[in-house]
Scaffold this motif. Structure first.
Motif, PDB file in Angstrom:
ATOM      1  N   LYS A   1       5.592  14.012 -40.471  1.00 37.22           N
ATOM      2  CA  LYS A   1       4.910  14.343 -39.234  1.00 37.22           C
ATOM      3  C   LYS A   1       3.900  13.261 -38.876  1.00 37.22           C
ATOM      4  CE  LYS A   1       5.305  19.279 -39.974  1.00 37.22           C
ATOM      5  NZ  LYS A   1       4.626  20.542 -40.103  1.00 37.22           N
ATOM      6  N   THR A   2       3.333  13.402 -37.700  1.00 35.96           N
ATOM      7  CA  THR A   2       2.296  12.469 -37.281  1.00 35.96           C
ATOM      8  C   THR A   2       0.986  12.827 -37.975  1.00 35.96           C
ATOM      9  OG1 THR A   2       1.670  13.831 -35.400  1.00 35.96           O
ATOM     10  CG2 THR A   2       3.321  12.132 -35.004  1.00 35.96           C
ATOM     11  N   VAL A   3       0.109  11.847 -38.091  1.00 35.86           N
ATOM     12  CA  VAL A   3      -1.230  12.086 -38.635  1.00 35.86           C
ATOM     13  C   VAL A   3      -2.085  12.731 -37.549  1.00 35.86           C
ATOM     14  CG1 VAL A   3      -3.301  10.980 -39.560  1.00 35.86           C
ATOM     15  CG2 VAL A   3      -1.041  10.171 -40.249  1.00 35.86           C
ATOM     16  N   GLY A   4      -2.055  12.125 -36.367  1.00 34.76           N
ATOM     17  CA  GLY A   4      -2.754  12.677 -35.209  1.00 34.76           C
ATOM     18  C   GLY A   4      -1.750  13.347 -34.299  1.00 34.76           C
ATOM     19  N   PRO A   5      -2.203  13.931 -33.205  1.00 34.27           N
ATOM     20  CA  PRO A   5      -1.267  14.594 -32.295  1.00 34.27           C
ATOM     21  C   PRO A   5      -0.360  13.588 -31.586  1.00 34.27           C
ATOM     22  CG  PRO A   5      -3.443  14.508 -31.325  1.00 34.27           C
ATOM     23  CD  PRO A   5      -3.585  14.011 -32.741  1.00 34.27           C
TER      24      PRO A   5
ATOM     25  N   GLU B   1       0.547  -1.346 -31.864  1.00 36.76           N
ATOM     26  CA  GLU B   1      -0.375  -2.074 -32.728  1.00 36.76           C
ATOM     27  C   GLU B   1      -1.548  -1.225 -33.199  1.00 36.76           C
ATOM     28  OE1 GLU B   1      -3.339  -5.863 -32.210  1.00 36.76           O
ATOM     29  OE2 GLU B   1      -1.465  -5.883 -31.120  1.00 36.76           O
ATOM     30  N   ASN B   2      -2.074  -0.373 -32.325  1.00 36.73           N
ATOM     31  CA  ASN B   2      -3.325   0.323 -32.636  1.00 36.73           C
ATOM     32  C   ASN B   2      -3.207   1.834 -32.819  1.00 36.73           C
ATOM     33  OD1 ASN B   2      -5.464  -1.891 -32.208  1.00 36.73           O
ATOM     34  ND2 ASN B   2      -4.165  -2.055 -30.404  1.00 36.73           N
ATOM     35  N   CYS B   3      -2.192   2.459 -32.239  1.00 34.50           N
ATOM     36  CA  CYS B   3      -2.135   3.915 -32.200  1.00 34.50           C
ATOM     37  C   CYS B   3      -0.940   4.521 -32.935  1.00 34.50           C
ATOM     38  CB  CYS B   3      -2.093   4.401 -30.752  1.00 34.50           C
ATOM     39  SG  CYS B   3      -3.271   3.610 -29.646  1.00 34.50           S
ATOM     40  N   ALA B   4       0.118   3.722 -33.097  1.00 33.23           N
ATOM     41  CA  ALA B   4       1.390   4.255 -33.600  1.00 33.23           C
ATOM     42  C   ALA B   4       1.282   4.848 -34.989  1.00 33.23           C
ATOM     43  CB  ALA B   4       2.460   3.163 -33.592  1.00 33.23           C
ATOM     44  N   TYR B   5       0.478   4.261 -35.833  1.00 34.40           N
ATOM     45  CA  TYR B   5       0.421   4.750 -37.213  1.00 34.40           C
ATOM     46  C   TYR B   5       0.052   6.228 -37.252  1.00 34.40           C
ATOM     47  CZ  TYR B   5      -0.325   5.050 -42.176  1.00 34.40           C
ATOM     48  OH  TYR B   5      -0.223   5.416 -43.480  1.00 34.40           O
ATOM     49  N   CYS B   6      -0.841   6.648 -36.403  1.00 34.14           N
ATOM     50  CA  CYS B   6      -1.277   8.049 -36.415  1.00 34.14           C
ATOM     51  C   CYS B   6      -0.564   8.920 -35.383  1.00 34.14           C
ATOM     52  CB  CYS B   6      -2.777   8.128 -36.160  1.00 34.14           C
ATOM     53  SG  CYS B   6      -3.766   7.406 -37.485  1.00 34.14           S
ATOM     54  N   HIS B   7      -0.124   8.331 -34.273  1.00 32.87           N
ATOM     55  CA  HIS B   7       0.375   9.149 -33.169  1.00 32.87           C
ATOM     56  C   HIS B   7       1.882   9.116 -32.964  1.00 32.87           C
ATOM     57  CE1 HIS B   7      -3.596  10.338 -31.838  1.00 32.87           C
ATOM     58  NE2 HIS B   7      -3.989   9.093 -31.995  1.00 32.87           N
TER      59      HIS B   7
END
Length: 138
Positions: free
Chosen positions: A84-88, A64-70
């Motif tokens: 690729k991912t936005v964040g690591p 819900e909170n982290c998947a979009y970037c990680h």
């Protein structure tokens, strides 16, 4: 007379908007975690273990909170575009040669950084514990 009619219309419009927002808030709170979030990942299946209840709650928070970037785009249920991912990637942050201390991860999640928002007002202490538990098994 005309101003009074306009004020009544504005008041009715504001009341309808408020009722609509309250209904929408109830709708959002009533939503449940999608079934695909609760399914064990390939990593969990290959490890031969199922998620605990705490880890499942943490996984739901992560999606819900982290998947979009990680999560890589092809693994992300919120965005199916490849890439690729936005964040690591957060897989293995508590394992490997240089595991991140839990206190450091907890502080980073709460306070954020210049590239990531902090979640100190979003997660309760129990939710943060659930999230950390899920990240430990990744």
């Amino acid at each position: 007379m005309r101003t009074s009619s306009l004020c009544r219309k504005a008041a009715c419009l504001l009341m309808l908007l408020a009722v609509g927002l309250l209904a929408w808030d109830g709708y959002l709170q009533a939503q449940e975690v999608p079934a695909e979030v609760l399914k064990p990942t390939a990593a969990a299946k290959s490890a031969g273990r199922a998620y605990s209840a705490v880890e499942l709650k943490g996984r739901a928070l992560f999606i819900e909170n982290c998947a979009y970037c990680h999560l890589a785009r092809h693994e992300n249920p919120k965005n199916s575009d490849p890439g690729k991912t936005v964040g690591p990637s957060l897989k293995g942050i508590f394992g490997g040669a240089k595991p991140m201390p839990e206190a450091v991860a907890r502080g980073f999640i709460q306070k954020g950084s210049s590239k990531m928002p902090g979640f100190q007002y979003s997660f309760t202490a129990a939710e943060l514990d659930n999230l950390i538990s899920y990240l430990k098994v990744q």
